[in-house]
Write an enzyme that holds these catalytic residues in place. Structure first.
Site, PDB file in Angstrom:
ATOM      1  N   LYS A  38       0.851  -1.168   0.131  1.00 47.85           N
ATOM      2  CA  LYS A  38      -0.028  -0.201   0.172  1.00 47.85           C
ATOM      3  C   LYS A  38       0.681   1.394  -0.022  1.00 47.85           C
ATOM      4  O   LYS A  38       0.425   2.223  -0.785  1.00 47.85           O
ATOM      5  CB  LYS A  38      -0.940   0.136   1.263  1.00 47.85           C
ATOM      6  CG  LYS A  38      -1.984  -1.189   1.200  1.00 47.85           C
ATOM      7  CD  LYS A  38      -2.772  -1.258   2.365  1.00 47.85           C
ATOM      8  CE  LYS A  38      -3.543  -2.342   2.213  1.00 47.85           C
ATOM      9  NZ  LYS A  38      -4.703  -2.648   3.210  1.00 47.85           N
ATOM     10  N   GLN A  53      -4.902  -1.864   9.847  1.00 46.21           N
ATOM     11  CA  GLN A  53      -4.607  -2.872   8.950  1.00 46.21           C
ATOM     12  C   GLN A  53      -5.382  -4.148  10.001  1.00 46.21           C
ATOM     13  O   GLN A  53      -5.099  -4.242  11.151  1.00 46.21           O
ATOM     14  CB  GLN A  53      -3.340  -3.232   8.652  1.00 46.21           C
ATOM     15  CG  GLN A  53      -3.081  -4.271   7.823  1.00 46.21           C
ATOM     16  CD  GLN A  53      -3.686  -4.410   6.409  1.00 46.21           C
ATOM     17  OE1 GLN A  53      -3.764  -3.327   5.987  1.00 46.21           O
ATOM     18  NE2 GLN A  53      -3.700  -5.450   5.849  1.00 46.21           N
ATOM     19  N   ASP A  61     -11.133   2.597   4.216  1.00 43.02           N
ATOM     20  CA  ASP A  61     -11.248   1.257   4.205  1.00 43.02           C
ATOM     21  C   ASP A  61     -12.913   0.906   4.054  1.00 43.02           C
ATOM     22  O   ASP A  61     -13.337  -0.190   3.856  1.00 43.02           O
ATOM     23  CB  ASP A  61     -10.756   0.559   5.437  1.00 43.02           C
ATOM     24  CG  ASP A  61      -9.489  -0.252   5.166  1.00 43.02           C
ATOM     25  OD1 ASP A  61      -9.154  -0.493   4.080  1.00 43.02           O
ATOM     26  OD2 ASP A  61      -8.704  -0.348   6.136  1.00 43.02           O
TER      27      ASP A  61
HETATM   28  N1  L34 Z   1      -7.733  -2.691   7.342  1.00 44.68           N
HETATM   29  N2  L34 Z   1      -7.272  -4.820   6.621  1.00 44.68           N
HETATM   30  C1  L34 Z   1      -7.570  -3.424   6.278  1.00 44.68           C
HETATM   31  N3  L34 Z   1      -8.097  -3.054   5.053  1.00 44.68           N
HETATM   32  C2  L34 Z   1      -7.907  -4.015   4.113  1.00 44.68           C
HETATM   33  O1  L34 Z   1      -8.036  -3.917   2.873  1.00 44.68           O
HETATM   34  C3  L34 Z   1      -7.239  -5.252   4.439  1.00 44.68           C
HETATM   35  N4  L34 Z   1      -6.697  -6.223   3.502  1.00 44.68           N
HETATM   36  C4  L34 Z   1      -6.931  -7.706   3.803  1.00 44.68           C
HETATM   37  C5  L34 Z   1      -6.231  -8.061   5.037  1.00 44.68           C
HETATM   38  N5  L34 Z   1      -6.381  -7.003   6.114  1.00 44.68           N
HETATM   39  C6  L34 Z   1      -7.073  -5.489   5.729  1.00 44.68           C
HETATM   40  C7  L34 Z   1      -5.843  -6.220   2.758  1.00 44.68           C
HETATM   41  O2  L34 Z   1      -5.334  -4.867   2.110  1.00 44.68           O
HETATM   42  C8  L34 Z   1      -6.253  -8.305   2.721  1.00 44.68           C
HETATM   43  N6  L34 Z   1      -5.536  -7.426   2.114  1.00 44.68           N
HETATM   44  C9  L34 Z   1      -4.541  -7.497   0.891  1.00 44.68           C
HETATM   45  C10 L34 Z   1      -3.900  -6.511   0.505  1.00 44.68           C
HETATM   46  C11 L34 Z   1      -2.878  -6.558  -0.358  1.00 44.68           C
HETATM   47  C12 L34 Z   1      -2.717  -7.856  -1.066  1.00 44.68           C
HETATM   48  C13 L34 Z   1      -3.500  -8.812  -0.682  1.00 44.68           C
HETATM   49  C14 L34 Z   1      -4.247  -8.709   0.449  1.00 44.68           C
HETATM   50  C15 L34 Z   1      -1.694  -8.195  -2.127  1.00 44.68           C
HETATM   51  O3  L34 Z   1      -0.902  -7.172  -2.603  1.00 44.68           O
HETATM   52  N7  L34 Z   1      -1.525  -9.264  -2.645  1.00 44.68           N
HETATM   53  C16 L34 Z   1      -0.619  -9.610  -3.748  1.00 44.68           C
HETATM   54  C17 L34 Z   1       0.508 -10.499  -3.154  1.00 44.68           C
HETATM   55  C18 L34 Z   1       1.105  -9.948  -1.906  1.00 44.68           C
HETATM   56  C19 L34 Z   1       1.925 -11.130  -1.374  1.00 44.68           C
HETATM   57  O4  L34 Z   1       3.053 -11.485  -2.008  1.00 44.68           O
HETATM   58  O5  L34 Z   1       2.002 -11.706  -0.311  1.00 44.68           O
HETATM   59  C20 L34 Z   1      -1.297 -10.512  -4.778  1.00 44.68           C
HETATM   60  O6  L34 Z   1      -1.095 -10.452  -5.949  1.00 44.68           O
HETATM   61  O7  L34 Z   1      -2.459 -10.823  -4.447  1.00 44.68           O
END
Ligand code: L34
Ligand code: NAD
Length: 311
Positions: free
Chosen positions: A60, A104, A127
């Protein structure tokens, strides 16, 4: 629905759609900041040392930098009390240099998640987890929409997946993910929501597997958000269906390597579906892009309030 020549589902490339959105936002932010306005500012609160949470917040912060949003992360110890956390949120609520606040999740067990989400000013709640935004979303009113559900919606729209009158199964009913996705997918667009106009079925942990299979098999679009690897098998998917996999689970594969998987038995389902999101590279990057959009929206709303006639 789209078909590829090889009769293998087309990959819905969330990573590239998210990059496209970030590029658009970058231009919008240049314009926003061109008349003396400071750029939007996002503050993330990260409690404890959950490895996945650290990765997500890092992504982020990187995206914020890319699009021209200034940002900072407050790293707080897992031992922080609920009251101490509430005090920090309150300070940020009253800080005019902050447009967006996100805490988060998950937060440690001794802290009430709902109390924390409700403490974030609904105006800075990028969020969309505050009760005001959640309630307004359910009423199809203008609101901050949670980033993952908004990311799914945007991915469906930009990939031109038809939802009008289609049958959608949402697997998972969490308040932050499954429930808002289901709300968005059946919205009629009469108020301030996008018209998705699908027929929505919500399944959850107490839907017997046989029933889950039955509902999924009828669906034109399956959106799954459970965190149960390989829950959605090929024989549960209608030929030509579209499959959106929100789930993310960290597993260790046979060779002992750490890897991310979704809820879908990907290789097998790929042979049946017409389009499918990969994990990683599907919904995850969209979540991050939508957070950027929400932060710009919050900054614009706060600016308009400050300049408005009643202030
Ligand atoms: N307050 N908590 C709050 N807001 C959110 O919107 C989230 N979430 C979830 C968990 N807790 C939270 C996220 O941000 C899950 N989540 C999230 C954010 C980013 C990614 C996945 C879930 C992401 O960037 N995923 C990448 C891979 C990341 C890695 O290598 O681990 C993808 O390509 O899916
Ligand atoms: P959660 O644990 O709050 O909810 C899980 C949901 O799945 C519950 O509603 C539960 O009833 C349902 N479920 C559990 N087992 C089931 C089963 N066997 N059959 C049917 N339903 C079942 O989790 P969440 O916050 O909603 O997240 C769900 C998944 O999505 C997790 O893997 C999470 O990491 C991932 N996630 C990804 C993103 C992203 O941006 N890609 C964002 C948020 C969450």
């Amino acid at each position: 629905m789209k078909w590829t020549r090889s009769n293998q589902a087309e990959l819905i490339d969330g990573k590239s759609v998210a990059a496209e959105i970030r590029a658009e936002l970058k231009d919008e932010i240049v314009e926003f900041a061109s008349n003396g306005q400071r750029p939007p500012h996002l503050t993330a609160i990260l409690v404890g040392d959950d490895v996945a949470s650290h990765t997500y917040v890092k992504n982020k912060m990187q995206a914020a930098k890319d699009v021209g949003i200034t940002s900072c992360t407050k790293n707080l110890p897992a031992t922080i009390t609920e009251q101490e956390l509430l005090n920090i949120i309150n300070e940020l609520n009253n800080d005019d240099s902050v447009d967006g606040i996100l805490v988060q999740l998950p937060v440690p067990e001794h802290i009430n998640e709902r109390t924390i989400c409700n403490a974030v000013s609904y105006l800075k709640d990028v969020d969309g987890f505050n009760e005001v935004n959640m309630g307004r979303m359910c009423l199809d009113m203008e609101s901050m929409i949670p980033c993952t559900p908004l990311g799914v919606l945007e991915l469906i729209k930009r990939w031109k997946i038809d939802t009008f009158g289609k049958s959608v199964v949402v697997v998972g009913r969490s308040k932050n993910v499954g429930m808002p996705i289901a709300m968005l997918m059946h919205a009629d667009g009469k108020n301030q929501k996008s018209a998705m106009d699908a027929t929505v079925t919500i399944c959850h942990r107490y839907t017997p597997l046989k029933e889950l299979a039955k509902y999924c098999k009828l669906a034109d679009i399956i959106i799954t958000a459970t965190g149960v690897p390989s829950l959605i098998k090929a024989d549960m998917v209608k030929e030509g269906a579209c499959v959106i996999d929100v789930g993310i689970t960290r597993i260790t594969d046979e060779e002992g390597r750490a890897k991310l998987v979704g809820d879908v038995d990907f290789e097998a389902v790929r042979k049946v579906a017409s389009c499918i999101t990969p994990v990683p590279g599907g919904v995850g990057p969209m979540t991050v892009a939508m957070l950027m959009r929400n932060t710009l929206t919050a900054a614009k709303n706060l600016m308009n309030r400050q300049n408005g006639p009643n202030q």
